[in-house]
Design a protein around this motif. Structure first.
Motif, mmCIF file in Angstrom:
data_model
loop_
_atom_site.group_PDB
_atom_site.id
_atom_site.type_symbol
_atom_site.label_atom_id
_atom_site.label_comp_id
_atom_site.label_asym_id
_atom_site.label_seq_id
_atom_site.Cartn_x
_atom_site.Cartn_y
_atom_site.Cartn_z
ATOM 1 N N PRO A 246 0.795 -1.239 0.000
ATOM 2 C CA PRO A 246 0.000 0.000 0.000
ATOM 3 C C PRO A 246 0.822 1.282 0.000
ATOM 4 O O PRO A 246 0.280 2.358 -0.225
ATOM 5 C CB PRO A 246 -0.818 -0.122 1.287
ATOM 6 C CG PRO A 246 -0.019 -1.020 2.170
ATOM 7 C CD PRO A 246 0.639 -1.997 1.252
ATOM 8 N N GLN A 247 2.137 1.196 0.248
ATOM 9 C CA GLN A 247 2.978 2.398 0.209
ATOM 10 C C GLN A 247 3.362 2.783 -1.216
ATOM 11 O O GLN A 247 3.817 3.893 -1.466
ATOM 12 C CB GLN A 247 4.265 2.184 1.033
ATOM 13 C CG GLN A 247 4.059 2.026 2.523
ATOM 14 C CD GLN A 247 3.729 0.594 2.911
ATOM 15 O OE1 GLN A 247 3.875 -0.310 2.102
ATOM 16 N NE2 GLN A 247 3.274 0.396 4.145
ATOM 17 N N SER A 248 3.198 1.854 -2.168
ATOM 18 C CA SER A 248 3.730 2.045 -3.519
ATOM 19 C C SER A 248 2.825 2.934 -4.373
ATOM 20 O O SER A 248 1.756 2.510 -4.815
ATOM 21 C CB SER A 248 3.910 0.685 -4.207
ATOM 22 O OG SER A 248 4.293 0.866 -5.555
ATOM 23 N N GLU A 249 3.267 4.172 -4.613
ATOM 24 C CA GLU A 249 2.537 5.038 -5.538
ATOM 25 C C GLU A 249 2.699 4.544 -6.975
ATOM 26 O O GLU A 249 1.846 4.801 -7.820
ATOM 27 C CB GLU A 249 3.031 6.480 -5.406
ATOM 28 C CG GLU A 249 2.698 7.115 -4.068
ATOM 29 C CD GLU A 249 3.005 8.591 -4.028
ATOM 30 O OE1 GLU A 249 2.365 9.345 -4.779
ATOM 31 O OE2 GLU A 249 3.894 8.972 -3.252
ATOM 32 N N TYR A 250 3.781 3.845 -7.226
ATOM 33 C CA TYR A 250 3.996 3.278 -8.550
ATOM 34 C C TYR A 250 2.947 2.217 -8.853
ATOM 35 O O TYR A 250 2.310 2.228 -9.908
ATOM 36 C CB TYR A 250 5.401 2.675 -8.625
ATOM 37 C CG TYR A 250 5.716 2.043 -9.947
ATOM 38 C CD1 TYR A 250 6.020 2.828 -11.049
ATOM 39 C CD2 TYR A 250 5.682 0.665 -10.103
ATOM 40 C CE1 TYR A 250 6.300 2.256 -12.280
ATOM 41 C CE2 TYR A 250 5.959 0.089 -11.337
ATOM 42 C CZ TYR A 250 6.263 0.882 -12.419
ATOM 43 O OH TYR A 250 6.525 0.320 -13.627
ATOM 44 N N MET A 251 2.737 1.287 -7.882
ATOM 45 C CA MET A 251 1.738 0.241 -8.082
ATOM 46 C C MET A 251 0.347 0.833 -8.157
ATOM 47 O O MET A 251 -0.526 0.360 -8.896
ATOM 48 C CB MET A 251 1.835 -0.768 -6.924
ATOM 49 C CG MET A 251 1.150 -2.091 -7.197
ATOM 50 S SD MET A 251 1.951 -3.013 -8.527
ATOM 51 C CE MET A 251 0.626 -3.065 -9.728
ATOM 52 N N CYS A 252 0.148 1.916 -7.422
ATOM 53 C CA CYS A 252 -1.130 2.616 -7.463
ATOM 54 C C CYS A 252 -1.419 3.133 -8.867
ATOM 55 O O CYS A 252 -2.554 3.043 -9.364
ATOM 56 C CB CYS A 252 -1.129 3.773 -6.462
ATOM 57 S SG CYS A 252 -2.543 4.875 -6.604
ATOM 58 N N SER A 253 -0.407 3.668 -9.527
ATOM 59 C CA SER A 253 -0.584 4.214 -10.871
ATOM 60 C C SER A 253 -1.021 3.137 -11.865
ATOM 61 O O SER A 253 -1.879 3.374 -12.728
ATOM 62 C CB SER A 253 0.715 4.865 -11.357
ATOM 63 O OG SER A 253 1.033 5.990 -10.560
ATOM 64 N N ILE A 254 -0.428 1.946 -11.748
ATOM 65 C CA ILE A 254 -0.805 0.851 -12.647
ATOM 66 C C ILE A 254 -2.226 0.389 -12.349
ATOM 67 O O ILE A 254 -3.015 0.084 -13.258
ATOM 68 C CB ILE A 254 0.188 -0.317 -12.527
ATOM 69 C CG1 ILE A 254 1.616 0.168 -12.812
ATOM 70 C CG2 ILE A 254 -0.197 -1.445 -13.480
ATOM 71 C CD1 ILE A 254 1.790 0.833 -14.157
ATOM 72 N N MET A 255 -2.582 0.329 -11.050
ATOM 73 C CA MET A 255 -3.952 -0.039 -10.684
ATOM 74 C C MET A 255 -4.945 0.962 -11.260
ATOM 75 O O MET A 255 -5.984 0.594 -11.808
ATOM 76 C CB MET A 255 -4.079 -0.118 -9.166
ATOM 77 C CG MET A 255 -5.433 -0.629 -8.658
ATOM 78 S SD MET A 255 -6.742 0.620 -8.630
ATOM 79 C CE MET A 255 -6.158 1.703 -7.329
ATOM 80 N N GLU A 256 -4.619 2.250 -11.152
ATOM 81 C CA GLU A 256 -5.501 3.292 -11.694
ATOM 82 C C GLU A 256 -5.722 3.096 -13.194
ATOM 83 O O GLU A 256 -6.847 3.201 -13.680
ATOM 84 C CB GLU A 256 -4.891 4.671 -11.443
ATOM 85 C CG GLU A 256 -4.878 5.092 -9.988
ATOM 86 C CD GLU A 256 -3.996 6.311 -9.763
ATOM 87 O OE1 GLU A 256 -3.973 6.790 -8.621
ATOM 88 O OE2 GLU A 256 -3.337 6.768 -10.722
ATOM 89 N N GLN A 257 -4.630 2.813 -13.916
ATOM 90 C CA GLN A 257 -4.737 2.681 -15.368
ATOM 91 C C GLN A 257 -5.542 1.452 -15.764
ATOM 92 O O GLN A 257 -6.417 1.520 -16.641
ATOM 93 C CB GLN A 257 -3.342 2.616 -15.990
ATOM 94 C CG GLN A 257 -3.337 2.631 -17.508
ATOM 95 C CD GLN A 257 -3.942 3.904 -18.074
ATOM 96 O OE1 GLN A 257 -3.502 4.998 -17.781
ATOM 97 N NE2 GLN A 257 -4.980 3.763 -18.892
ATOM 98 N N THR A 258 -5.274 0.316 -15.124
ATOM 99 C CA THR A 258 -5.959 -0.917 -15.513
ATOM 100 C C THR A 258 -7.435 -0.898 -15.103
ATOM 101 O O THR A 258 -8.294 -1.345 -15.873
ATOM 102 C CB THR A 258 -5.258 -2.142 -14.904
ATOM 103 O OG1 THR A 258 -5.114 -1.987 -13.486
ATOM 104 C CG2 THR A 258 -3.866 -2.337 -15.510
ATOM 105 N N VAL A 259 -7.737 -0.394 -13.918
ATOM 106 C CA VAL A 259 -9.143 -0.301 -13.504
ATOM 107 C C VAL A 259 -9.868 0.724 -14.379
ATOM 108 O O VAL A 259 -11.025 0.521 -14.755
ATOM 109 C CB VAL A 259 -9.251 0.070 -12.008
ATOM 110 C CG1 VAL A 259 -10.700 0.330 -11.612
ATOM 111 C CG2 VAL A 259 -8.692 -1.051 -11.137
ATOM 112 N N GLY A 260 -9.169 1.811 -14.715
ATOM 113 C CA GLY A 260 -9.745 2.787 -15.633
ATOM 114 C C GLY A 260 -10.022 2.172 -17.003
ATOM 115 O O GLY A 260 -11.042 2.467 -17.634
ATOM 116 N N ASN A 261 -9.121 1.308 -17.466
ATOM 117 C CA ASN A 261 -9.341 0.607 -18.737
ATOM 118 C C ASN A 261 -10.604 -0.254 -18.674
ATOM 119 O O ASN A 261 -11.372 -0.319 -19.641
ATOM 120 C CB ASN A 261 -8.141 -0.294 -19.059
ATOM 121 C CG ASN A 261 -6.913 0.494 -19.494
ATOM 122 O OD1 ASN A 261 -6.990 1.681 -19.790
ATOM 123 N ND2 ASN A 261 -5.764 -0.172 -19.510
ATOM 124 N N ALA A 262 -10.805 -0.922 -17.548
ATOM 125 C CA ALA A 262 -11.999 -1.760 -17.385
ATOM 126 C C ALA A 262 -13.267 -0.914 -17.475
ATOM 127 O O ALA A 262 -14.261 -1.318 -18.093
ATOM 128 C CB ALA A 262 -11.944 -2.497 -16.042
#
Length: 360
Positions: free
Chosen positions: A108-124
């Motif tokens: 949960p500290q990773s802003e990098y992983m957050c960015s990928i989650m944002e993009q993939t969920v946004g794609n969905a």
């Protein structure tokens, strides 16, 4: 370059972005319209699933290997017009959105992983909208409903941030709330929007919210302002949309989206937009409404409503502009009163106005 070479080039680019922690580059590569990804999917028709998985595993570790493989398979279905199948891949238990969310929950500290989650969920969410557009003639919005349920699961699974250092979770949770509001608005789910607003107020105080990047704050203020309007809280909606407008970059395309809603609200308060503002942001359709209010021209107002009906409905502002009719009639009555006062044959008191004058 052979077909497998194009695939390897894309996967290697993803690997380089991940290894260098280049957030902007990684998000760009996972966009649905990324040119390099489009070149890679042309090779999938000549590539077996084993070759695709092998290329991903050669350059990437988990969960990146599965995320990239599933992402490319979904893109291939989308390019072939099979958007519902692309959506199913993205939403599957091994799909990119679920995998990225799980990875963020574990770190949960990773802003990098957050960015990928944002993009993939946004794609969905985008794929759900596109799939429903294909099924529009059947009145089917099942994919948007499905992604709404998925986002609700994501919100429950990730949970709000409870610690200052959980920047990834803090930003990711806000992104999910914003996407959830967007989906609920498309489904006209007023109760769902109100629940998201309540969730936001519980988890994002003023001090915490200011630590979030400006782009996320603008999106949150915009959708929360629209939510207040759905609850008929005009003043609350204006306040939040005003903040979104002030914090948004002047050259951003988002300014136009904010003003589409904010201008009619301001007009309800008697504050009319300048012609310069309308021309600058390409909102000339509001010029006729402005003139109708200034002149008390009911005919102009009705023609403008009719001519811009589809656009206003699409923008979600039709009902707001309907409320301006009262201002047009009020201005018309003021003009009638002013003219009648100057009539030397007037037999009524100054503060009275016979109905036959108004009704003709």
């Amino acid at each position: 370059m052979g077909s497998l070479g194009q695939l390897n080039e894309f996967v290697k680019a993803v690997s380089d972005a991940i290894n260098s922690q280049n957030i902007a580059r990684a998000k760009l590569l996972f966009r649905l319209d990324n040119p390099q990804a489009q070149q890679a999917i042309f090779s999938l028709s000549q590539t077996t699933p084993a070759q695709l998985n092998g290329a991903c595993k050669r350059w990437l570790q988990q969960p990146w290997s599965d995320i990239t493989s599933q992402h490319l398979q979904a893109l291939q279905k989308r390019s072939n017009g099979q958007i519902a199948q692309a959506f199913s891949i993205y939403m599957g238990p091994e799909g990119p959105a679920k995998k990225a969310l799980t990875a963020l929950s574990e770190n949960p500290q990773s802003e990098y992983m957050c960015s990928i989650m944002e993009q993939t969920v946004g794609n969905a969410e985008v794929l759900a909208r596109e799939a429903d557009a294909q099924l529009m003639l059947e009145g089917d919005s099942s994919k948007s409903k499905a992604v709404g349920g998925f986002l609700q699961q994501c919100i429950s699974s990730l949970g709000p941030s409870r610690r200052q250092d959980e920047r990834g979770r803090q930003r990711g949770y806000l992104t999910l709330l914003i996407l959830m509001t967007r989906v609920y608005m498309r489904l006209n789910n007023v109760q769902g929007c109100s629940q998201v607003l309540k969730n936001f107020k519980q988890n994002y105080s003023g001090e915490v919210f200011q630590t979030i990047p400006a782009a996320y704050r603008v999106s949150a203020y915009y959708y929360l302002g629209r939510t207040e309007l759905n609850s008929d809280n005009i003043s609350g909606g204006i306040e939040l949309l005003d903040i979104a407008f002030r914090e948004c970059k002047a050259d951003s395309e988002n300014v136009k989206h904010i003003l589409r809603t904010l201008i009619p609200l301001k007009m309800l308060q008697g504050i009319l937009p300048s012609t310069e503002l309308l021309e600058r942001y390409g909102l000339r359709e509001y010029e006729a409404f402005k003139q109708a209010i200034q002149q008390g021209d009911v005919g102009l107002f009705e023609r403008s409503m009719q001519q811009n009906q589809l656009r206003l409905i699409s923008n979600g502002t039709y009902l707001l502009l309907e409320k301006l009719r009262f201002l047009v009639y009020r201005r018309l009555l003021k003009r009638v009163v002013a003219i009648s006062k100057s009539d030397p044959s007037r037999t009524w008191q100054e503060h009275h106005l016979p109905l036959d004058i108004v009704l003709g």
